[in-house]
Each structure stands twice: as structure tokens, then as C-alpha cells.
Design an enzyme around this catalytic site. Structure first.
Site, PDB file in Angstrom:
ATOM      1  N   ASP A   1      -7.892  -5.356   0.094  1.00  0.00           N
ATOM      2  CA  ASP A   1      -8.373  -6.096  -1.175  1.00  0.00           C
ATOM      3  C   ASP A   1      -8.132  -7.456  -0.695  1.00  0.00           C
ATOM      4  OD1 ASP A   1      -9.774  -4.009  -2.606  1.00  0.00           O
ATOM      5  OD2 ASP A   1      -7.771  -3.487  -3.260  1.00  0.00           O
TER       6      ASP A   1
ATOM      7  N   HIS B   1       0.870  -1.352  -0.085  1.00  0.00           N
ATOM      8  CA  HIS B   1       0.050  -0.026   0.167  1.00  0.00           C
ATOM      9  C   HIS B   1       0.959   1.241  -0.106  1.00  0.00           C
ATOM     10  CE1 HIS B   1      -3.068   2.547   1.183  1.00  0.00           C
ATOM     11  NE2 HIS B   1      -4.047   2.087   0.761  1.00  0.00           N
TER      12      HIS B   1
HETATM   13  N1  CMC Z   1       3.905  -7.729  -4.558  1.00  0.00           N
HETATM   14  C1  CMC Z   1       5.322  -7.714  -4.492  1.00  0.00           C
HETATM   15  N2  CMC Z   1       6.250  -6.763  -4.532  1.00  0.00           N
HETATM   16  C2  CMC Z   1       5.312  -5.563  -4.281  1.00  0.00           C
HETATM   17  C3  CMC Z   1       3.980  -5.614  -4.287  1.00  0.00           C
HETATM   18  C4  CMC Z   1       3.284  -6.553  -4.250  1.00  0.00           C
HETATM   19  N3  CMC Z   1       2.038  -6.802  -4.343  1.00  0.00           N
HETATM   20  N4  CMC Z   1       3.593  -4.297  -3.752  1.00  0.00           N
HETATM   21  C5  CMC Z   1       4.905  -3.654  -3.944  1.00  0.00           C
HETATM   22  N5  CMC Z   1       5.931  -4.335  -4.239  1.00  0.00           N
HETATM   23  C6  CMC Z   1       7.414  -3.939  -4.065  1.00  0.00           C
HETATM   24  C7  CMC Z   1       7.641  -3.407  -5.418  1.00  0.00           C
HETATM   25  O1  CMC Z   1       8.080  -3.966  -6.596  1.00  0.00           O
HETATM   26  C8  CMC Z   1       8.859  -2.349  -4.813  1.00  0.00           C
HETATM   27  O2  CMC Z   1       9.961  -3.088  -4.745  1.00  0.00           O
HETATM   28  P1  CMC Z   1      11.364  -2.315  -5.173  1.00  0.00           P
HETATM   29  O3  CMC Z   1      11.379  -1.224  -4.000  1.00  0.00           O
HETATM   30  O4  CMC Z   1      12.389  -3.499  -4.979  1.00  0.00           O
HETATM   31  O5  CMC Z   1      11.436  -1.817  -6.498  1.00  0.00           O
HETATM   32  C9  CMC Z   1       8.303  -1.907  -3.425  1.00  0.00           C
HETATM   33  O6  CMC Z   1       7.389  -3.110  -3.134  1.00  0.00           O
HETATM   34  C10 CMC Z   1       7.610  -0.436  -3.467  1.00  0.00           C
HETATM   35  O7  CMC Z   1       6.362  -0.764  -4.329  1.00  0.00           O
HETATM   36  P2  CMC Z   1       5.960   0.489  -4.974  1.00  0.00           P
HETATM   37  O8  CMC Z   1       5.080  -0.126  -6.448  1.00  0.00           O
HETATM   38  O9  CMC Z   1       6.980   1.593  -5.479  1.00  0.00           O
HETATM   39  O10 CMC Z   1       4.650   1.033  -4.048  1.00  0.00           O
HETATM   40  P3  CMC Z   1       3.623   1.948  -4.440  1.00  0.00           P
HETATM   41  O11 CMC Z   1       3.496   2.700  -3.058  1.00  0.00           O
HETATM   42  O12 CMC Z   1       3.966   2.600  -5.649  1.00  0.00           O
HETATM   43  O13 CMC Z   1       2.430   0.947  -4.993  1.00  0.00           O
HETATM   44  C11 CMC Z   1       0.523  -0.592  -4.820  1.00  0.00           C
HETATM   45  C12 CMC Z   1       1.445   0.536  -4.050  1.00  0.00           C
HETATM   46  C13 CMC Z   1      -0.763  -0.731  -3.946  1.00  0.00           C
HETATM   47  C14 CMC Z   1       0.290  -0.196  -6.071  1.00  0.00           C
HETATM   48  C15 CMC Z   1       1.565  -1.734  -4.963  1.00  0.00           C
HETATM   49  O14 CMC Z   1       1.800  -2.259  -3.357  1.00  0.00           O
HETATM   50  C16 CMC Z   1       0.685  -2.858  -5.543  1.00  0.00           C
HETATM   51  O15 CMC Z   1       0.859  -2.921  -6.722  1.00  0.00           O
HETATM   52  N6  CMC Z   1       0.088  -3.746  -4.719  1.00  0.00           N
HETATM   53  C17 CMC Z   1      -0.818  -4.914  -5.531  1.00  0.00           C
HETATM   54  C18 CMC Z   1      -2.110  -4.313  -5.887  1.00  0.00           C
HETATM   55  C19 CMC Z   1      -3.240  -4.208  -4.830  1.00  0.00           C
HETATM   56  O16 CMC Z   1      -2.963  -4.995  -3.749  1.00  0.00           O
HETATM   57  N7  CMC Z   1      -3.585  -3.007  -4.994  1.00  0.00           N
HETATM   58  C20 CMC Z   1      -4.664  -2.464  -4.029  1.00  0.00           C
HETATM   59  C21 CMC Z   1      -4.264  -1.489  -3.075  1.00  0.00           C
HETATM   60  S1  CMC Z   1      -4.882  -0.938  -1.515  1.00  0.00           S
HETATM   61  C22 CMC Z   1      -6.502  -0.722  -1.790  1.00  0.00           C
HETATM   62  C23 CMC Z   1      -7.004   0.128  -3.042  1.00  0.00           C
HETATM   63  O17 CMC Z   1      -6.391   1.298  -3.227  1.00  0.00           O
HETATM   64  O18 CMC Z   1      -7.623  -0.402  -3.643  1.00  0.00           O
END
Ligand code: CMC
Length: 428
Positions: free
Chosen positions: A363, A306
Site C-alpha cells: 500500500d 506487515h
Molecule cells: N509505523 C510505526 N510502527 C509500526 C508500524 C508502522 N507502520 N507497523 C508496526 N509498527 C510497530 C508496532 O508499534 C510494534 O512495535 P512494538 O514491538 O514496539 O510494540 C511492532 O512494529 C510490530 O507491530 P504489530 O502491530 O505488532 O505488527 P502486526 O503484524 O500485528 O501488524 C500491520 C501488521 C500491517 C497491521 C502493521 O504493521 C501496521 O499497522 N501497518 C500500517 C498499516 C498498513 O500499512 N497496513 C497495510 C498492510 S499490507 C497490505 C494489506 O494487508 O492490506
């Protein structure tokens, strides 16, 4: 003297005020920065940028705290109802009994949609995704109420609020009914908000439909948990669309589209599809968690991570418990819940997830419970939208009530070619 931050550029100093919120969050106020220095700030993805001051929802991602108007999400989930929470978010205070009755009555009066709007569904393919249908139909509401679209007229806005809250369950249920070719029922205003929705989804004209109280209560609680989450992607979209003075229906339709994506609300559908795929392919939780570390968007552990929570999402904790309770009360077991619990256990003890502070988000377990309650998988994100409707409206209103509010219009740092002469096509 009030606190400020000092910025030095090219030997010149600028003092930038520090803004402090009621929970002691601090921000550097850069509203005058460009005027004074010619500089802008750059923050793609807004990881460090506050877009507004807001009195609606407080979220502390480090400690896993979520409160609506000061009330802890756990207490609201336990003791309130969705329409009461909607009132709280939109009006700012919990209603008295009389206020709540009038509010519920106002929403209930608007559950039916215009007959011509029902015809719109016939134009959509049966396989249309409910989020596409819902976004289109909500946008189409603007065409039915042209006399009530002024975003700065409180009476017109109030009418749109009641219409959105009242009609969205009907619109969501019709998107499902259309996909399976069943007739659309008319709403029944003797039922509660959620019971009415369940009947519209699962009832038919041939038989009486009695909503299961366990299912209705669980769904009501899920709507509360989804009702607001401060400046997330879809809410920011609603505020930004509203800042152009687009009407409420148009702004919310934009928010529904933003919510659809798998990084946001669409994750609830992705999670269940992921759990089903793990089950069908016979993968172990450990194998899947290994794949999810591949730094590849297609293999992420959906429902984990998140932008703001660097701790367990408090909504996920409540939903996990509710999923267990509901399955028990309905007397069913869920292979998907077992797989989810196993994945969580493995991920939370894996260095990759620990290091990055990746925890289950709202989720991760919501799809499992939606499925147990009988909601079809493609409609999961529309359920999220139904809950978030209250928050979108509250945030849109708050934006409009802000004195001197400006259109949202970020700037950029241009990186394209500098000026060059046009070359006629025959000379290229
Ligand atoms: N599985 C594996 N690796 C992950 C995940 C995951 N679900 N989420 C983040 N990471 C890793 C990412 O690869 C990155 O690694 P590194 O620092 O080595 O490059 C690090 O963790 C930080 O991730 P980010 O993508 O830079 O973080 P963000 O704040 O930009 O993205 C997010 C947040 C929710 C989009 C992301 O965690 C994600 O894609 N999660 C899976 C989709 C999901 O469950 N979304 C629902 C979000 S909560 C409710 C809502 O808003 O609807």
C-alpha cells in the site's frame, strides 16, 4: 518414522505430527490435541496459527518472495493479464489460448448489472464510501440470483464467479459515479476488462471515451499484484463466512468489509492522505517518521510493516518502479511520490524501523500510482478489492473442495465471572 513434536502436560505426553509443505514450511498439527488432552491452543491475532493447507499462493516474508501457483509475482506482473492470473488462481494452471478466450468471454458476458440493482445506488448518500457501497451491492447480488446460490453446486458457483468478476468493475465505477452525480454508463464489451472499467469510471454519455493504453496496462498490472496474498484478514474472512455454507456473494461481501480497514487494504487511502497532510502541513520526512514511532495507532507510518513480510514487500518494489515509469510516460511529476521516497529512505535507516523489520508494503506506493492514473482517493481500496476478487474466489473454492471441511469455529479461554445467581432488578 514421521516427524512429530512432543508435548508434556501434567506428566502426560502427547505426540503431535509435523506437517511439511512443498516449500518445506513446517507446522505442528494440533487437530487431535483437544480430543486427546482436553487442551486448546491460544493465539490471539493468529500470529502462529495456520488455518489451512493451501496450494494457491506461496509467500516467504523473510526473503520477500511471492508466487501464485508457483509463478513469481514479478513474472506475472510483467507478462500476464489480470484475467489470465484470475484463471490461474481459480483453476490452478495457466490457460491455453482457447481456454483463456472462453474464460474472458464468460466474464465479459456478465459485465452488465440488473436494472433494479442500479436503482439501489439511489438509496445511498452521495458521500457514501465506495467500500460500503461495494460491499452492500455485492451482498445484494444474492437477491438477484436466488436460483444460483448453492455453494456446493459447481455450475451455480461457476455462474457466480463469472458474475462477480464481470460485474465488480461496474459496481465499483457506479459507486464513484453516484458520488459525483454523473449518469451510469452501460459496459462496453468491445473493450478489455480494464479499459471497460476506465470508461465506466471516466466516460460520460456526451462524449466518446478512449482509454489511455499506458493507464490501462498499469492498472491491469496493479490488479495482478493485488490478486492474492494467502490467508490475510479479508481472505480468512471470506473462507470463514464460506465455511458456514454462506453463498459466494455473501462471503465476498464480508471480505470487502474486512479489507476496508486501515490496517489492511484501507491503508492505500491512508497513505495518500498521510502524504498530502505532510505536504500541506510542511512537515519534513524526518519529523513525520519521529511521530510515527509514538506507539499510537493514529500516528503510524501507513504503508509500512506487515504481519508476514520482514523484508521488502516484492509488490511494493514493483509498484514503486511502475509509479516512476508511469509518471514519466504520462509526463507528470508527483510531489507525493517524492515525499514517499523520502519517507522510505528515512525510515529504512532509522533504528526503530530496522529493529522491528518494518519495510514498505504493497500500500505504500499503490496510492501514489492510483492517483497518477486518475483514480479518486476514496476508490483506492475498491481497486484493491477488484484485484483481490480473484484470490478471494480461489480461496473460497479451495475451502469448499477440501474433503471433510468443517465450519470455522475457534474456541476461547473464558475469563468472565464464574456462575452467580440472577438478582431481580428491584433488588439491585
Ligand atoms: N509505523 C510505526 N510502527 C509500526 C508500524 C508502522 N507502520 N507497523 C508496526 N509498527 C510497530 C508496532 O508499534 C510494534 O512495535 P512494538 O514491538 O514496539 O510494540 C511492532 O512494529 C510490530 O507491530 P504489530 O502491530 O505488532 O505488527 P502486526 O503484524 O500485528 O501488524 C500491520 C501488521 C500491517 C497491521 C502493521 O504493521 C501496521 O499497522 N501497518 C500500517 C498499516 C498498513 O500499512 N497496513 C497495510 C498492510 S499490507 C497490505 C494489506 O494487508 O492490506
Amino acid at each position: 518414522m514421521d516427524p512429530y513434536a512432543r508435548l508434556e502436560v501434567d506428566g502426560k505426553q502427547y505426540e503431535l505430527p509435523i506437517v511439511v509443505g512443498t516449500e518445506q514450511e513446517r507446522a505442528i498439527d494440533i487437530t487431535k490435541l483437544r480430543g486427546q488432552s482436553g487442551l486448546i491452543t491460544l493465539d490471539p491475532g493468529y500470529k502462529n496459527t495456520g488455518s489451512c493447507e493451501s496450494a494457491i499462493t506461496f509467500l516467504n516474508g523473510e526473503q520477500g518472495i511471492l508466487r501464485y501457483r508457483g509463478y513469481p509475482i514479478e513474472e506475472l506482473a510483467e507478462g500476464s493479464s489480470y484475467l489470465e492470473v484470475a484463471y490461474l488462481l481459480i483453476r490452478g494452471e495457466l490457460p491455453t489460448r482457447t481456454q483463456l478466450d472462453a474464460w474472458v468471454e464468460g466474464v465479459r458476458y456478465h459485465t452488465m448489472v440488473h436494472e433494479d440493482l442500479r436503482q439501489l445506488y439511489a438509496a445511498f448518500p452521495k458521500a457514501a464510501h465506495p467500500m460500503a457501497t461495494c460491499s452492500a451491492v455485492v451482498a445484494a447480488l444474492s437477491t438477484f440470483y436466488p436460483e444460483d446460490l448453492n455453494p456446493v453446486d459447481p455450475a451455480q458457483v461457476h455462474a457466480s464467479i463469472e458474475r462477480l468478476l464481470g460485474k465488480f468493475p461496474t459496481i465499483t465505477a457506479y459507486s464513484y459515479k453516484h458520488s459525483i452525480g454523473q449518469p451510469f454508463l452501460y459496459p462496453s464489451n468491445r473493450l478489455s476488462y480494464v479499459e471497460n472499467f476506465l470508461r465506466l469510471m471516466f466516460g460520460t454519455p456526451c462524449e466518446d471515451y478512449e482509454p489511455d493504453p499506458v493507464v490501462a496496462r498499469a492498472l491491469d498490472m496493479l490488479l495482478i499484484l493485488h490478486a492474492d496474498h494467502e490467508q490475510n484478514c479479508s481472505t480468512s474472512t471470506v473462507r470463514i463466512a464460506g465455511s458456514s455454507r454462506a453463498n459466494l456473494f455473501a462471503s465476498i461481501s464480508a471480505g470487502i468489509s474486512a479489507l476496508w480497514g486501515p490496517r489492511h487494504g484501507g491503508a492505500n487511502q491512508q497513505v495518500v492522505e498521510m502524504l498530502e497532510a505532510i505536504d500541506h502541513e510542511g512537515l519534513t520526512g524526518k519529523q513525520f517518521v519521529e511521530q510515527a514511532k509514538a506507539h499510537d495507532d493514529t500516528s503510524r507510518l501507513n504503508g509500512f510493516g506487515h504481519r508476514v513480510y520482514k523484508n521488502y514487500d516484492p509488490r511494493a518494489r514493483i509498484i514503486k518502479q511502475a509509479a516512476t515509469d508511469v509518471l514519466e510516460r504520462l509526463g507528470v511529476t508527483s510531489r507525493l511520490l517524492e515525499i514517499a521516497v523520502d519517507l522510505e529512505r528515512i525510515a529504512l535507516s532509522d533504528e526503530y524501523f530496522i529493529e522491528r523489520k518494518l519495510y514498505p508494503n504493497v500500500d505504500f506506493y499503490s496510492g501514489v500510482i492510483f492517483k497518477a492514473l486518475g483514480i479518486p482517493t476514496p476508490s483506492f481500496t475498491a481497486m484493491f478489492a477488484m484485484g483481490r476478487m480473484a484470490g478471494w474466489i480461489a480461496q473460497w473454492l479451495e475451502y469448499h473442495q477440501e474433503p471433510g471441511n468443517a465450519i470455522s469455529r475457534p474456541r476461547q479461554i473464558y475469563t468472565g465471572p464464574t456462575e452467580r445467581r440472577f438478582v431481580p432488578i428491584d433488588e439491585r
